[in-house]
Enzyme design. Structure first.
Site, mmCIF file in Angstrom:
data_model
loop_
_atom_site.group_PDB
_atom_site.id
_atom_site.type_symbol
_atom_site.label_atom_id
_atom_site.label_comp_id
_atom_site.label_asym_id
_atom_site.label_seq_id
_atom_site.Cartn_x
_atom_site.Cartn_y
_atom_site.Cartn_z
ATOM 1 N N SER A 25 33.660 -85.216 -34.528
ATOM 2 C CA SER A 25 34.937 -85.511 -33.821
ATOM 3 C C SER A 25 35.036 -87.038 -33.707
ATOM 4 O O SER A 25 33.863 -87.754 -34.034
ATOM 5 C CB SER A 25 34.659 -85.159 -32.390
ATOM 6 O OG SER A 25 33.696 -85.809 -31.728
ATOM 7 N N ASP B 150 36.250 -83.447 -37.714
ATOM 8 C CA ASP B 150 36.922 -82.447 -36.721
ATOM 9 C C ASP B 150 38.108 -82.947 -35.992
ATOM 10 O O ASP B 150 37.880 -84.051 -35.412
ATOM 11 C CB ASP B 150 35.683 -82.000 -35.758
ATOM 12 C CG ASP B 150 36.024 -80.744 -35.053
ATOM 13 O OD1 ASP B 150 37.065 -79.776 -35.579
ATOM 14 O OD2 ASP B 150 35.548 -80.351 -34.092
ATOM 15 N N ASP C 189 44.434 -83.037 -37.854
ATOM 16 C CA ASP C 189 44.906 -82.428 -36.819
ATOM 17 C C ASP C 189 46.566 -82.638 -36.570
ATOM 18 O O ASP C 189 46.759 -83.692 -35.498
ATOM 19 C CB ASP C 189 44.159 -82.293 -35.542
ATOM 20 C CG ASP C 189 44.671 -81.272 -34.507
ATOM 21 O OD1 ASP C 189 45.895 -80.729 -34.702
ATOM 22 O OD2 ASP C 189 43.921 -81.130 -33.642
ATOM 23 N N HIS D 34 38.898 -74.438 -26.612
ATOM 24 C CA HIS D 34 37.772 -75.335 -26.861
ATOM 25 C C HIS D 34 36.779 -75.195 -25.256
ATOM 26 O O HIS D 34 37.402 -75.141 -24.338
ATOM 27 C CB HIS D 34 38.063 -76.752 -27.031
ATOM 28 C CG HIS D 34 38.461 -76.916 -28.471
ATOM 29 N ND1 HIS D 34 39.609 -77.191 -28.976
ATOM 30 C CD2 HIS D 34 37.900 -76.500 -29.737
ATOM 31 C CE1 HIS D 34 39.871 -77.453 -30.272
ATOM 32 N NE2 HIS D 34 38.700 -76.930 -30.565
ATOM 33 N N SER E 23 32.357 -71.169 -29.085
ATOM 34 C CA SER E 23 31.245 -70.947 -27.967
ATOM 35 C C SER E 23 31.914 -69.811 -26.812
ATOM 36 O O SER E 23 32.981 -70.107 -26.555
ATOM 37 C CB SER E 23 31.105 -72.283 -27.315
ATOM 38 O OG SER E 23 30.574 -73.160 -27.869
ATOM 39 N N VAL F 136 31.560 -74.065 -33.576
ATOM 40 C CA VAL F 136 30.835 -74.201 -32.371
ATOM 41 C C VAL F 136 30.362 -75.520 -31.994
ATOM 42 O O VAL F 136 29.614 -76.202 -32.860
ATOM 43 C CB VAL F 136 29.468 -73.159 -32.513
ATOM 44 C CG1 VAL F 136 28.923 -72.730 -31.265
ATOM 45 C CG2 VAL F 136 30.062 -71.762 -33.308
HETATM 46 P P1 13P Z 1 33.361 -75.064 -28.656
HETATM 47 O O1 13P Z 1 33.045 -76.397 -28.134
HETATM 48 O O2 13P Z 1 34.334 -74.474 -27.680
HETATM 49 O O3 13P Z 1 32.491 -74.228 -29.156
HETATM 50 O O4 13P Z 1 34.384 -75.462 -29.889
HETATM 51 C C1 13P Z 1 34.233 -76.413 -30.819
HETATM 52 C C2 13P Z 1 35.288 -76.521 -31.962
HETATM 53 O O5 13P Z 1 36.258 -75.826 -31.982
HETATM 54 C C3 13P Z 1 35.210 -77.708 -32.472
HETATM 55 O O6 13P Z 1 36.625 -77.972 -33.319
#
Ligand code: 13P
Length: 288
Positions: free
Chosen positions: A50, A85, A106, A178, A211, A231
């Site tokens: 990220s 990400d 995105d 998320h 998650s 995840v």
């Molecule tokens: P979570 O943190 O809910 O597992 O999502 C991760 C995600 O989608 C990263 O792009």
């Protein structure tokens, strides 16, 4: 082995009826934990970065060097993709120039026409360099300004339009969120997933917010064409919880337990263990 883009591993996952795990990096321990998990289970893997992680870990070039260096050092032979990400145009550009093998642009907050135009420009630039591209339409729910929303739902016609830009995989909201799911969450919308699937040909779908989604919903989403599952939160919690137990047990006060390497070892192990459990659930074990 050199890191690879995500195209071939996602194509193989679709053909084989399983999904590749995308696990978010947060620190050096996570790099090590995920690479060991992938190598030990002979699983392909996507490492997600990220914007926040990029800033924390010294920028895209530092991370690309660290991941490739660790792969060489650990003798990793399974396919590893290093992926942006939820990138902005600037982040995606920086990462492509810094050795990343895969990017997500995105544009989901933009009007659909602008999202399509920008995604198409990213695809041209990325594919010329052998880099794979993920795009997003409709947004993914989650916590924003302290309010958790119910999850968002992509428009299947917009999914079809974005699929035509030449992307390698598509993230579309189907009620996924998320972070932690609220107790009254209504679950994934499988009818919507099937509708999207029918309009985008063989393009692999990406399930964000992996998650806390119940196991049967994960399996069903893979059977309906999800080829990549992201995840992060669950793995972060596993790391922090194991670290907390270490200190609660007073292990930092025993012998040389004060060294950061010793203190972070249980968190690294917990991260690796949970990563392997996710790979087993997604069906990617033994595929590399
Ligand atoms: P979570 O943190 O809910 O597992 O999502 C991760 C995600 O989608 C990263 O792009």
């Amino acid at each position: 082995m050199k890191m690879v883009n995500a195209t071939e591993m996602l194509r193989a996952a679709r053909a084989g009826g399983y999904a590749v795990g995308h696990f978010n990096l947060n620190n050096m321990e996570s790099v090590r934990a995920f690479l060991l998990a992938a190598q030990e289970t002979r699983s392909p893997i996507i490492l997600g970065v990220s914007g926040g992680t990029a800033k924390y870990m010294g920028g895209y070039r530092t991370i690309a060097g660290m991941v490739q260096g660790f792969m060489d050092y650990l003798g990793v032979t399974v396919p590893v993709a290093l992926h942006v990400d939820h990138g902005t145009l600037q982040e995606v550009t920086d990462a492509m120039e810094s050795g990343f093998s895969s990017v997500m642009f995105d544009g989901s907050a933009l009007p659909i026409g602008e999202n399509i135009d920008k995604t198409r420009a990213v695809v041209m630039e990325a594919h010329a360099r052998g880099i794979s591209v993920e795009a997003e339409v409709g947004g993914i729910g989650g916590e924003e300004d302290g309010r958790v929303n119910r999850g968002e739902f992509a428009d299947p016609r917009q999914c079809a339009m974005l699929a035509e830009t030449g992307i390698d995989c598509l993230a579309a909201g189907i009620g996924n969120i998320h972070g932690k799911y609220p107790a009254d969450w209504e679950g994934l919308d499988f009818a919507l997933l099937a509708d999207i699937r029918a309009r985008i040909g063989g393009l692999p779908l990406v399930l964000h917010g992996g998650s806390g989604i119940p196991v049967d919903m994960i399996r069903k989403s893979i059977s309906l064409g999800v080829g990549k599952i992201n995840v992060n939160t669950e793995l972060q919690i596993a790391f922090t919880e194991a670290t907390r137990q270490y200190f609660l047990a007073g292990r930092d006060r025993e012998s040389r337990g004060f060294t950061p390497r010793a203190a972070l070892a249980p968190g690294l192990e917990a991260t690796k263990k949970l990563c392997i459990e996710k790979m087993e659930l997604f069906g990617s074990v033994g595929r590399a």
